[in-house]
Write an enzyme that holds these catalytic residues in place. Structure first.
Site, PDB file in Angstrom:
ATOM      1  N   LYS A 173       0.800  -1.125   0.071  1.00  0.00           N
ATOM      2  CA  LYS A 173       0.036  -0.014   0.056  1.00  0.00           C
ATOM      3  C   LYS A 173       0.952   1.267  -0.298  1.00  0.00           C
ATOM      4  O   LYS A 173       1.397   1.636   1.229  1.00  0.00           O
ATOM      5  CB  LYS A 173      -1.137  -0.006   1.326  1.00  0.00           C
ATOM      6  N   CYS A 282      13.824  10.533   6.491  1.00  0.00           N
ATOM      7  CA  CYS A 282      13.880  10.593   8.209  1.00  0.00           C
ATOM      8  C   CYS A 282      15.305  10.777   8.343  1.00  0.00           C
ATOM      9  O   CYS A 282      15.120  10.760   9.991  1.00  0.00           O
ATOM     10  CB  CYS A 282      13.453   9.180   8.337  1.00  0.00           C
TER      11      CYS A 282
HETATM   12  C1  SIN Z   1      13.736   7.537   4.776  1.00  0.00           C
HETATM   13  O1  SIN Z   1      13.664   8.785   4.801  1.00  0.00           O
HETATM   14  O2  SIN Z   1      13.035   6.934   5.388  1.00  0.00           O
HETATM   15  C2  SIN Z   1      14.971   6.935   3.897  1.00  0.00           C
HETATM   16  C3  SIN Z   1      16.124   7.212   3.848  1.00  0.00           C
HETATM   17  C4  SIN Z   1      16.984   6.418   3.149  1.00  0.00           C
HETATM   18  O3  SIN Z   1      16.832   5.385   2.682  1.00  0.00           O
HETATM   19  O4  SIN Z   1      18.214   7.178   2.786  1.00  0.00           O
END
Ligand code: SIN
Length: 478
Positions: A173, A282
């Site tokens: 999803k 993230c």
């Molecule tokens: C993410 O922002 O969760 C992934 C970042 C990454 O794989 O470098």
């Protein structure tokens, strides 16, 4: 406009009631596609298909599954430019980053294809002569894969590759804002020869699909990347049927620069880490902390690098920073900057929207703020935008305390030339990923994941496979 279709049980499927959702380009709000609003009915159909396909898929040898994963990787590479354009249109990131994301995605399939055939059990020496102890990894079963908008392809690849390698079937999803790359994965999986029902891709609003996933006892694993708030809800919901949960949630990465560091290298790394994907990752640095005596020098180096960036449409040559995903994202960035300035931070660069005729008001100038402290929202919440906020520390002990002053613990970075400090600080940081003289640590061979409120579970390398396997112990009396 002809609506797209979901991929369920090897067929292209509309929503039962024919409802669709619009997919818009965040750069100009143009409707670029219509996708089915799948809802509970499509979710049950996808889980039916994944359950039916499970026995056949897990019976294949690990090498046969690996071969199919390699074929899928090579199809992603074959279609790299077309998929990258689709990604830029639905997500906004610059084309060069989108192409890089397609390669990054294919590398997860390659790594899982290598790890699958090596994912072996054990024979454990028994304490009695008449018993043999066999420990056998087995696929958990049907896995629900729920992915975010910031990496529309890579987060799918990072999750489905290990799940498929172990022998699970998947119901994917993607985020409703960026479902198009996910649909391509479903189509290419069929083209690669992965049997119908092994990879199913749903589109639609998250709530009814999520509820149907949590309601169904056949879903044995849920892997989610997204906000901590949604992660908590999924974890609570998964307790109903005790599905295994793996959560890659919010981060709030500190980036420490010690006075003995190579400052030019640290500034390069800080700028790339912060501005990649317009700051919407993230693991991008949200608190850049510099040892006080070198702070001015470092700020000047960082400012020079940030000035090189160009805001624009992802498809335009030269763009390095695209739009933010939606208005709420832009308003949050504005709030963070205004709050920091109101609390005494000094603006060195940027600090405002970039407005262009014909474009949505969703572009934010790369921004450099000096004087970050813990009273500011930037310190407390993930900004998810192109804002580099810099604070200062006195010594190593204070740097570590400041770095760990967060409920999150996904990534942390630091720069030093002192080898003893390197190990001390790496050990002291409370997080799942440490970049030591490195602020771009993501790679398919390594375990990616967090601690504290950044979640748990690891993706990448053989660790990614463990999330989708359970161990069966066979006690064999001879
Ligand atoms: C993410 O922002 O969760 C992934 C970042 C990454 O794989 O470098």
């Amino acid at each position: 406009m002809q609506p797209e279709r979901m991929v369920i049980g090897g067929s292209r499927v509309d929503a039962a009631d024919g409802r669709t959702l619009e997919v818009r380009d965040p750069a100009d709000d143009r409707v670029i596609a219509l996708v089915p609003d799948g809802g509970a009915e499509a979710t049950r159909a996808a889980i039916d298909a994944a359950s039916d396909a499970l026995a056949g898929w897990r019976r294949l040898t690990a090498r046969s599954r690996a071969e199919l994963l390699r074929r899928l990787a090579s199809l992603l590479r074959r279609d790299r430019d077309a998929i990258a354009e689709l990604m830029t249109d639905e997500q906004g990131k610059p084309l060069a980053e989108a192409r890089g994301e397609v390669e990054y995605s294919a590398s997860f399939l390659d790594v899982a294809a290598e790890a699958g055939p090596q994912f072996a059990g054990e024979i454990v020496p028994s304490s009695t002569p008449d018993r043999r102890i066999l420990v056998m990894p087995e696929p958990l079963g049907v896995a629900a894969i729920i992915t975010p908008w910031n990496f529309p392809l890579a987060m799918i690849a990072r999750k489905i590759a290990p799940a498929l390698a172990v022998g699970c079937t998947v119901v994917v999803k993607p985020d409703e804002r960026t479902p198009l790359c996910g649909l391509r994965v479903g189509e290419l999986a069929l083209e690669a020869g992965i049997p119908p029902g092994v990879v199913n891709v749903l589109t639609g609003r998250p709530q009814p699909i999520g509820a149907a996933i949590l309601d169904d006892p056949r879903v044995r694993a849920i892997s989610f990347t997204g906000s901590t708030e949604v992660g908590r809800m999924l974890m609570a919901g998964a307790s109903r049927h005790l599905a295994r949960v793996s959560l890659e949630l919010g981060g709030h990465a500190p980036l420490l620069v010690f006075a003995d560091a190579d400052l030019a290298r640290a500034a390069d790394a800080a700028a790339s880490c912060k501005l990649r994907n317009a700051g919407q990752t993230c693991i991008c640095a949200n608190r850049i902390l510099v040892e006080a005596p070198v702070a001015e020098e470092f700020l000047a180096l960082l400012e020079a690098r940030i000035r090189l960036h160009q805001v624009g449409r992802g498809r335009d040559a030269g763009t390095t920073i695209g739009p933010l995903i939606d208005d709420a994202a832009l308003e949050k960035v504005e709030r963070h900057v205004a709050d920091a300035l109101a609390k005494g931070s000094r603006l060195r660069l940027g600090g405002a929207r970039v407005e262009r005729p014909g474009l949505a008001r969703r572009f934010f100038a790369p921004t450099l703020l000096d004087g970050l402290d813990r009273s500011m929202r930037i310190w407390q919440e993930e900004t998810f935008g192109p804002v580099a906020a810099v604070g200062r520390f006195r010594d190593e002990a204070e740097a570590i305390a400041m770095a760990n002053d967060s409920p999150y613990g996904l990534a942390a970075y630091f720069f030093t030339r002192d080898a003893s400090r390197l190990m001390r600080v790496a050990e002291a940081l409370e997080c799942g990923i440490v970049g030591a003289n490195d602020a771009l640590p993501s790679t398919a061979e390594a375990p990616f994941g967090g601690v504290k409120q950044s979640g748990f579970g690891r993706e990448g390398g053989r660790w990614g496979l463990e999330e989708f396997a359970s161990l069966k112990y066979v006690s064999w009396r001879i």
